[in-house]
Write a protein that holds these residues in place. Structure first.
Motif, PDB file in Angstrom:
ATOM      1  N   THR A 186       3.936   0.313  -8.460  1.00 48.26           N
ATOM      2  CA  THR A 186       3.299  -0.776  -7.726  1.00 48.26           C
ATOM      3  C   THR A 186       4.304  -1.908  -7.602  1.00 48.26           C
ATOM      4  O   THR A 186       5.324  -1.948  -8.299  1.00 48.26           O
ATOM      5  CB  THR A 186       2.022  -1.297  -8.422  1.00 48.26           C
ATOM      6  OG1 THR A 186       2.367  -1.826  -9.707  1.00 48.26           O
ATOM      7  CG2 THR A 186       0.984  -0.206  -8.569  1.00 48.26           C
ATOM      8  N   LEU A 190       3.563   6.878 -10.273  1.00 45.72           N
ATOM      9  CA  LEU A 190       3.093   5.922  -9.277  1.00 45.72           C
ATOM     10  C   LEU A 190       3.622   4.528  -9.605  1.00 45.72           C
ATOM     11  O   LEU A 190       3.494   4.050 -10.736  1.00 45.72           O
ATOM     12  CB  LEU A 190       1.565   5.906  -9.226  1.00 45.72           C
ATOM     13  CG  LEU A 190       0.902   6.984  -8.364  1.00 45.72           C
ATOM     14  CD1 LEU A 190      -0.612   6.907  -8.491  1.00 45.72           C
ATOM     15  CD2 LEU A 190       1.316   6.830  -6.900  1.00 45.72           C
ATOM     16  N   ASN A 229       0.546  -5.984  -8.286  1.00 45.39           N
ATOM     17  CA  ASN A 229       0.116  -5.124  -7.178  1.00 45.39           C
ATOM     18  C   ASN A 229      -0.719  -5.920  -6.178  1.00 45.39           C
ATOM     19  O   ASN A 229      -1.793  -5.489  -5.763  1.00 45.39           O
ATOM     20  CB  ASN A 229      -0.680  -3.929  -7.702  1.00 45.39           C
ATOM     21  CG  ASN A 229      -0.958  -2.900  -6.604  1.00 45.39           C
ATOM     22  OD1 ASN A 229      -0.217  -2.799  -5.626  1.00 45.39           O
ATOM     23  ND2 ASN A 229      -2.037  -2.152  -6.759  1.00 45.39           N
ATOM     24  N   ALA A 266       2.208   1.791  -3.497  1.00 40.57           N
ATOM     25  CA  ALA A 266       1.159   2.152  -4.454  1.00 40.57           C
ATOM     26  C   ALA A 266       0.608   3.559  -4.243  1.00 40.57           C
ATOM     27  O   ALA A 266       0.011   4.133  -5.163  1.00 40.57           O
ATOM     28  CB  ALA A 266       0.021   1.134  -4.373  1.00 40.57           C
ATOM     29  N   THR A 267       0.806   4.122  -3.051  1.00 34.77           N
ATOM     30  CA  THR A 267       0.220   5.437  -2.745  1.00 34.77           C
ATOM     31  C   THR A 267       1.263   6.536  -2.574  1.00 34.77           C
ATOM     32  O   THR A 267       0.902   7.674  -2.256  1.00 34.77           O
ATOM     33  CB  THR A 267      -0.636   5.360  -1.467  1.00 34.77           C
ATOM     34  OG1 THR A 267       0.185   4.907  -0.369  1.00 34.77           O
ATOM     35  CG2 THR A 267      -1.807   4.402  -1.654  1.00 34.77           C
ATOM     36  N   THR A 268       2.526   6.209  -2.788  1.00 32.97           N
ATOM     37  CA  THR A 268       3.590   7.201  -2.641  1.00 32.97           C
ATOM     38  C   THR A 268       4.234   7.456  -3.999  1.00 32.97           C
ATOM     39  O   THR A 268       5.007   6.636  -4.489  1.00 32.97           O
ATOM     40  CB  THR A 268       4.668   6.733  -1.652  1.00 32.97           C
ATOM     41  OG1 THR A 268       4.058   6.365  -0.408  1.00 32.97           O
ATOM     42  CG2 THR A 268       5.701   7.833  -1.417  1.00 32.97           C
ATOM     43  N   PRO A 269       3.917   8.563  -4.645  1.00 33.92           N
ATOM     44  CA  PRO A 269       4.452   8.802  -5.989  1.00 33.92           C
ATOM     45  C   PRO A 269       5.940   9.136  -5.967  1.00 33.92           C
ATOM     46  O   PRO A 269       6.442   9.726  -5.002  1.00 33.92           O
ATOM     47  CB  PRO A 269       3.622   9.995  -6.486  1.00 33.92           C
ATOM     48  CG  PRO A 269       3.213  10.706  -5.237  1.00 33.92           C
ATOM     49  CD  PRO A 269       3.019   9.638  -4.197  1.00 33.92           C
ATOM     50  N   GLU A 281       0.823  -1.205   0.000  1.00 32.40           N
ATOM     51  CA  GLU A 281       0.000   0.000   0.000  1.00 32.40           C
ATOM     52  C   GLU A 281       0.856   1.253   0.000  1.00 32.40           C
ATOM     53  O   GLU A 281       0.535   2.245  -0.686  1.00 32.40           O
ATOM     54  CB  GLU A 281      -0.938  -0.004   1.213  1.00 32.40           C
ATOM     55  CG  GLU A 281      -1.887   1.188   1.236  1.00 32.40           C
ATOM     56  CD  GLU A 281      -2.873   1.124   2.380  1.00 32.40           C
ATOM     57  OE1 GLU A 281      -3.678   2.053   2.511  1.00 32.40           O
ATOM     58  OE2 GLU A 281      -2.846   0.137   3.145  1.00 32.40           O
ATOM     59  N   MET A 282       1.945   1.253   0.757  1.00 35.28           N
ATOM     60  CA  MET A 282       2.826   2.420   0.798  1.00 35.28           C
ATOM     61  C   MET A 282       3.439   2.694  -0.565  1.00 35.28           C
ATOM     62  O   MET A 282       3.538   3.852  -1.002  1.00 35.28           O
ATOM     63  CB  MET A 282       3.912   2.214   1.858  1.00 35.28           C
ATOM     64  CG  MET A 282       3.394   2.231   3.286  1.00 35.28           C
ATOM     65  SD  MET A 282       4.660   1.822   4.518  1.00 35.28           S
ATOM     66  CE  MET A 282       5.745   3.255   4.393  1.00 35.28           C
TER      67      MET A 282
END
Length: 231
Positions: free
Chosen positions: A159, A157, A195, A145-148, A142-143
């Motif tokens: 994954t 982005l 992912n 996938a959500t940290t560009p 999750e980190m």
């Protein structure tokens, strides 16, 4: 590694003794630094493959002695070749550094995050069962996938896919076999759409309290008829 003694010969003056002690302290620090460099990936700052194999074998031995499971997470950045092809290897290296930073932020001090090679990472989780290994992998996933990744006014982005194997002391083989099992679950995650996390099935312990049919018949003969008032 042998320790460098810090006690100078008694015949030296106090000034000479202090100078020798200072030189020995500096030498010990240099030896420690070199030792760390040997086991560290220069790009990401994570432990390297050489350290990974040694650490995994040690944790598996600890599991055999203590009975506490060892978790192994294999992680691979998705479509990493496309990142290099589209944006260049410098951005690819930045992606690896970002991933390693997120991994280090997501694990405990006792865990051993490593760069396995290329865009693949490994995380050794001492004394960690299947459920908690999955929680760690999901947290890292999750980190990522959500940290560009931010570079040159661009945001990218990323994954990653994950495979997990758990060593309980019952599985065959050593570190190499455990890595192969975790890698097989990683490939499952890739094939299932990326992912995501795939994990080894839970190991069910053999029920040693069960009895076979002959034993059941014998028990019925001893106890079943005792409660039958028609005999």
């Amino acid at each position: 590694m042998a320790q460098i003694p810090l006690t100078p010969p008694a015949c030296l003056s106090q000034k000479e003794s202090c100078e020798i002690i200072s030189e020995l302290v500096d030498l010990r620090e240099q030896v420690t630094e070199l030792s760390e460099l040997v086991h560290t990936d220069t790009l990401t700052g994570l432990s390297n493959f050489r350290y990974f194999i040694q650490a995994l074998e040690q944790e598996m031995e600890r599991t055999r002695r203590t009975g506490y499971a060892t978790g192994l997470i294999m992680m691979d950045l998705d479509f990493f070749k496309k990142v290099n092809d589209d944006w260049g290897h410098d951005v690819g290296n930045q992606a690896l550094v970002l991933a390693s930073t997120l991994i280090k932020a997501a694990v405990r001090k006792m865990d051993a995050p490593c760069r396995y090679g290329g865009e693949e990472f490994a995380i050794i989780l001492p004394s960690t069962d299947r459920h908690n290994s999955m929680l760690v992998a999901e947290r890292v996933r999750e980190m990522v996938a959500t940290t560009p990744l931010v570079f040159d006014d661009n945001e990218l982005l990323l994954t990653a896919s994950f495979g997990i194997d758990i060593y309980t002391g019952l599985e065959a083989g050593g570190a190499e076999e455990m890595v192969k099992r975790a890698d097989s679950y990683l490939y499952q995650a890739k094939e299932a759409g990326r992912n995501r996390v795939c994990v080894a099935p839970a190991v069910e312990k053999e029920d040693t309290s069960s009895v076979n049919q002959d034993e059941k018949d014998a028990l019925f003969g001893l106890f079943g008829r005792a409660g039958n008032t028609n005999d």
